[in-house]
Design a protein around this motif. Structure first.
Motif, mmCIF file in Angstrom:
data_model
loop_
_atom_site.group_PDB
_atom_site.id
_atom_site.type_symbol
_atom_site.label_atom_id
_atom_site.label_comp_id
_atom_site.label_asym_id
_atom_site.label_seq_id
_atom_site.Cartn_x
_atom_site.Cartn_y
_atom_site.Cartn_z
ATOM 1 N N VAL A 369 20.394 -0.214 7.371
ATOM 2 C CA VAL A 369 19.825 1.135 7.436
ATOM 3 C C VAL A 369 20.376 1.998 6.308
ATOM 4 N N ARG A 370 21.692 1.932 6.084
ATOM 5 C CA ARG A 370 22.301 2.726 5.011
ATOM 6 C C ARG A 370 21.741 2.326 3.646
ATOM 7 N N THR A 371 21.570 1.030 3.438
ATOM 8 C CA THR A 371 21.063 0.554 2.153
ATOM 9 C C THR A 371 19.633 1.029 1.918
ATOM 10 N N LEU A 372 18.798 0.918 2.943
ATOM 11 C CA LEU A 372 17.414 1.376 2.802
ATOM 12 C C LEU A 372 17.357 2.880 2.568
ATOM 13 N N ARG A 373 18.167 3.612 3.287
ATOM 14 C CA ARG A 373 18.164 5.071 3.128
ATOM 15 C C ARG A 373 18.562 5.468 1.705
ATOM 16 N N ALA A 374 19.484 4.716 1.117
ATOM 17 C CA ALA A 374 19.965 5.041 -0.221
ATOM 18 C C ALA A 374 19.010 4.584 -1.319
ATOM 19 N N ARG A 375 18.241 3.525 -1.060
ATOM 20 C CA ARG A 375 17.481 2.889 -2.138
ATOM 21 C C ARG A 375 15.972 3.091 -2.082
ATOM 22 N N LEU A 376 15.411 3.385 -0.925
ATOM 23 C CA LEU A 376 13.956 3.546 -0.844
ATOM 24 C C LEU A 376 13.490 4.782 -1.612
ATOM 25 N N ARG A 377 12.291 4.688 -2.168
ATOM 26 C CA ARG A 377 11.675 5.847 -2.808
ATOM 27 C C ARG A 377 11.627 7.019 -1.834
ATOM 28 N N ASP A 378 11.726 8.226 -2.375
ATOM 29 C CA ASP A 378 11.757 9.417 -1.521
ATOM 30 C C ASP A 378 10.487 9.583 -0.703
ATOM 31 N N ASP A 379 9.350 9.049 -1.228
ATOM 32 C CA ASP A 379 8.084 9.251 -0.529
ATOM 33 C C ASP A 379 7.788 8.162 0.495
ATOM 34 N N ILE A 380 8.700 7.196 0.668
ATOM 35 C CA ILE A 380 8.505 6.153 1.677
ATOM 36 C C ILE A 380 9.243 6.570 2.949
ATOM 37 N N PRO A 381 8.534 6.837 4.035
ATOM 38 C CA PRO A 381 9.207 7.260 5.269
ATOM 39 C C PRO A 381 10.121 6.172 5.819
ATOM 40 N N LEU A 382 11.303 6.556 6.249
ATOM 41 C CA LEU A 382 12.235 5.679 6.961
ATOM 42 C C LEU A 382 12.517 6.355 8.297
ATOM 43 N N ARG A 383 11.937 5.806 9.369
ATOM 44 C CA ARG A 383 12.031 6.444 10.674
ATOM 45 C C ARG A 383 12.836 5.564 11.621
ATOM 46 N N CYS A 384 13.819 6.145 12.264
ATOM 47 C CA CYS A 384 14.704 5.411 13.176
ATOM 48 C C CYS A 384 14.438 5.855 14.613
ATOM 49 N N TYR A 385 14.494 4.895 15.532
ATOM 50 C CA TYR A 385 14.203 5.158 16.945
ATOM 51 C C TYR A 385 15.302 4.562 17.804
ATOM 52 N N ASP A 386 15.713 5.270 18.843
ATOM 53 C CA ASP A 386 16.707 4.758 19.782
ATOM 54 C C ASP A 386 16.029 3.826 20.780
ATOM 55 N N LEU A 387 15.470 2.768 20.242
ATOM 56 C CA LEU A 387 14.741 1.779 21.025
ATOM 57 C C LEU A 387 15.044 0.396 20.474
ATOM 58 N N ALA A 388 14.743 -0.620 21.266
ATOM 59 C CA ALA A 388 14.788 -1.999 20.784
ATOM 60 C C ALA A 388 13.377 -2.402 20.360
ATOM 61 N N ILE A 389 13.291 -3.391 19.503
ATOM 62 C CA ILE A 389 12.001 -3.764 18.936
ATOM 63 C C ILE A 389 10.986 -4.147 20.008
ATOM 64 N N ASN A 390 11.432 -4.783 21.093
ATOM 65 C CA ASN A 390 10.506 -5.246 22.120
ATOM 66 C C ASN A 390 10.190 -4.200 23.183
ATOM 67 N N ASP A 391 10.745 -2.999 23.041
ATOM 68 C CA ASP A 391 10.369 -1.927 23.952
ATOM 69 C C ASP A 391 8.909 -1.548 23.701
ATOM 70 N N GLU A 392 8.157 -1.333 24.768
ATOM 71 C CA GLU A 392 6.738 -1.021 24.625
ATOM 72 C C GLU A 392 6.517 0.215 23.769
ATOM 73 N N GLU A 393 7.349 1.221 23.941
ATOM 74 C CA GLU A 393 7.175 2.453 23.180
ATOM 75 C C GLU A 393 7.273 2.198 21.681
ATOM 76 N N PHE A 394 8.195 1.320 21.303
ATOM 77 C CA PHE A 394 8.325 1.038 19.868
ATOM 78 C C PHE A 394 7.105 0.276 19.353
ATOM 79 N N ALA A 395 6.661 -0.723 20.086
ATOM 80 C CA ALA A 395 5.507 -1.514 19.649
ATOM 81 C C ALA A 395 4.272 -0.641 19.477
ATOM 82 N N VAL A 396 4.041 0.265 20.433
ATOM 83 C CA VAL A 396 2.884 1.156 20.355
ATOM 84 C C VAL A 396 3.031 2.114 19.180
ATOM 85 N N THR A 397 4.252 2.612 18.970
ATOM 86 C CA THR A 397 4.500 3.522 17.847
ATOM 87 C C THR A 397 4.232 2.826 16.515
ATOM 88 N N ALA A 398 4.695 1.592 16.387
ATOM 89 C CA ALA A 398 4.480 0.844 15.145
ATOM 90 C C ALA A 398 2.991 0.627 14.899
#
Length: 416
Positions: A369-398
């Motif tokens: 996460v730290r590496t992506l935050r430091a290196r990604l272009r400013d216009d590429i959204p990096l969104r973090c969620y207090d969820l696990a990948i297999n949580d339904e809320e995350f899958a629907v959000t993605a």
């Protein structure tokens, strides 16, 4: 009256001419048309060959006589590329519905080089003495089918190989007919979704959401060959958007002993070049994949390990390894010409990497996460969620993140 499918027959005619003649006769009997291509290095000529070995070599600027006396691997590569040139020319002109090859090790290698240059769709079948072994180096990420010949392909068809060749001739004609029908169908809008067994719950839920919005979805197991195939399909404009929930193969590029390393380098590049929307999630990056426990290389032993099954063992990645793969991901996404978003489920990127799983290690994950935050272009959204990948809320959000991107980029639709 509709004519039957046209099938190319590839064979090293100096050793397999009788098998090639047999296939030609059977294809004709089944209602197809055969175009025989000599991919051998012999000097003889065959009256039923549509393309001679000399012509195969010449189309890529080589002389078959000189190839015969040169390095074997160079000769095979040249003959494979020459045959591919004819196959692609015929296919692009609407004159080819399928390809069948018959061969031993050399013929199989040359034929597979040629077939891999065709797009997905036209039927591809190799009858081979080596088809009972590990055929990944021949098939790679192509849709090639392989049939073990059981007996050796020497001296013409015999009581064993006659039956096999007969069935394969009938099969390739039927496959060619199906390929022709498929090519005539109008494609719809297609979303690729990458998957692992450990991310399956998220993948299934995301697919449901995307299909509910009227789009086709195609899941690709992140097994090395599937991910590379997805990249090819994006390049061919047959996929309109990518929900990359499982990017493990990018890690495999940095660790080639991972059994799911891609068969071709370049994961996370095709969508960027094509400008199609992509949502990227670090699914499957918590671990490296090896075979059975005994196959784990010494440098990876002693770490938290999950035995997925007797033939697949998952070994926890370190913070340093995640920093390295994070840098590679950022480099590739920064080159994208289309819309990109990166979503991070902070509680885990797989079933075994989520809370309660043996590979759960949020501190190591934070390095990515730290590496992506430091290196990604400013216009590429990096969104973090207090969820696990297999949580339904995350899958629907993605899924909806990608759907929203597609709605804002209508030029990406109906382009496949």
């Amino acid at each position: 009256m509709t004519t039957g499918p046209t099938i190319a027959v590839l064979a090293t005619m100096d050793t397999k001419s009788e098998e090639a003649r047999f296939l030609t006769e059977r294809i004709t009997r089944e209602g197809g048309k055969a175009l025989v291509v000599d991919i051998g290095l012999g000097g003889e000529s065959y009256d039923f060959a549509s393309i001679t070995a000399a012509e195969v070599a010449a189309v890529v600027g080589r002389d078959v006589g000189r190839l015969r006396g040169g390095p074997r691997d160079e000769a095979m590569a040249s003959m494979g590329q020459g045959a591919a040139t004819y196959l692609r020319r015929w296919y692009d002109a609407g004159m080819l519905d399928g390809v069948i090859a018959v061969g031993g090790n050399q013929g199989t290698a040359i034929a597979s080089i040629a077939m891999r240059e065709l797009p997905f769709g036209p039927a591809k079948l190799i009858v081979s003495t080596v088809a009972s072994g590990n055929v990944r180096s021949y098939v790679m990420d192509s849709d090639i089918a392989m049939q073990f010949s059981v007996a050796d392909l020497l001296g013409g068809p015999n009581v064993i190989t006659t039956s096999i060749l007969d069935r394969c001739a009938a099969g390739i004609v039927a496959m060619g007919r199906a390929s022709r029908r498929e090519r005539a169908m109008a494609p719809g809008d297609v979303v690729a979704v990458t998957a692992f067994g450990n991310t399956e719950k998220a993948v299934v839920r995301a697919i449901e959401e995307i299909r509910a919005n009227g789009l086709h979805t195609v899941p690709f197991h992140a097994s090395g060959a599937c991910g590379s195939a997805m990249e090819r399909l994006v390049e061919d404009r047959r996929i309109n958007a990518v929900l990359d929930l499982t990017v493990h193969e990018v890690l495999g590029e940095l660790h080639p002993d991972d059994i799911y390393a891609p068969v071709r380098p370049g994961r996370l590049t095709a969508a960027g070049r094509a400008g199609v929307p992509q949502v990227v999630v670090p699914g499957g990056l918590e671990y490296l994949c090896f075979g059975g426990v005994a196959t784990i290389p010494p440098r990876y032993r002693g770490r938290p390990t999950h035995v997925h099954n007797p033939y697949n063992t998952n070994v926890r990645t370190t913070a340093a390894e995640l920093e390295a793969v994070g840098a590679l991901i950022a480099e590739r996404l920064n080159a994208a010409t289309g819309p990109v978003a990166v979503l991070i489920p902070l509680l885990g990127w797989s079933h075994v990497g989520s809370p309660g799983g043996v590979l759960h290690d949020p501190q190591a994950n934070d390095a990515l996460v730290r590496t992506l935050r430091a290196r990604l272009r400013d216009d590429i959204p990096l969104r973090c969620y207090d969820l696990a990948i297999n949580d339904e809320e995350f899958a629907v959000t993605a899924a909806h993140t990608l759907l929203d991107m597609m709605a804002r980029s209508p030029e990406t639709l109906h382009s496949a």
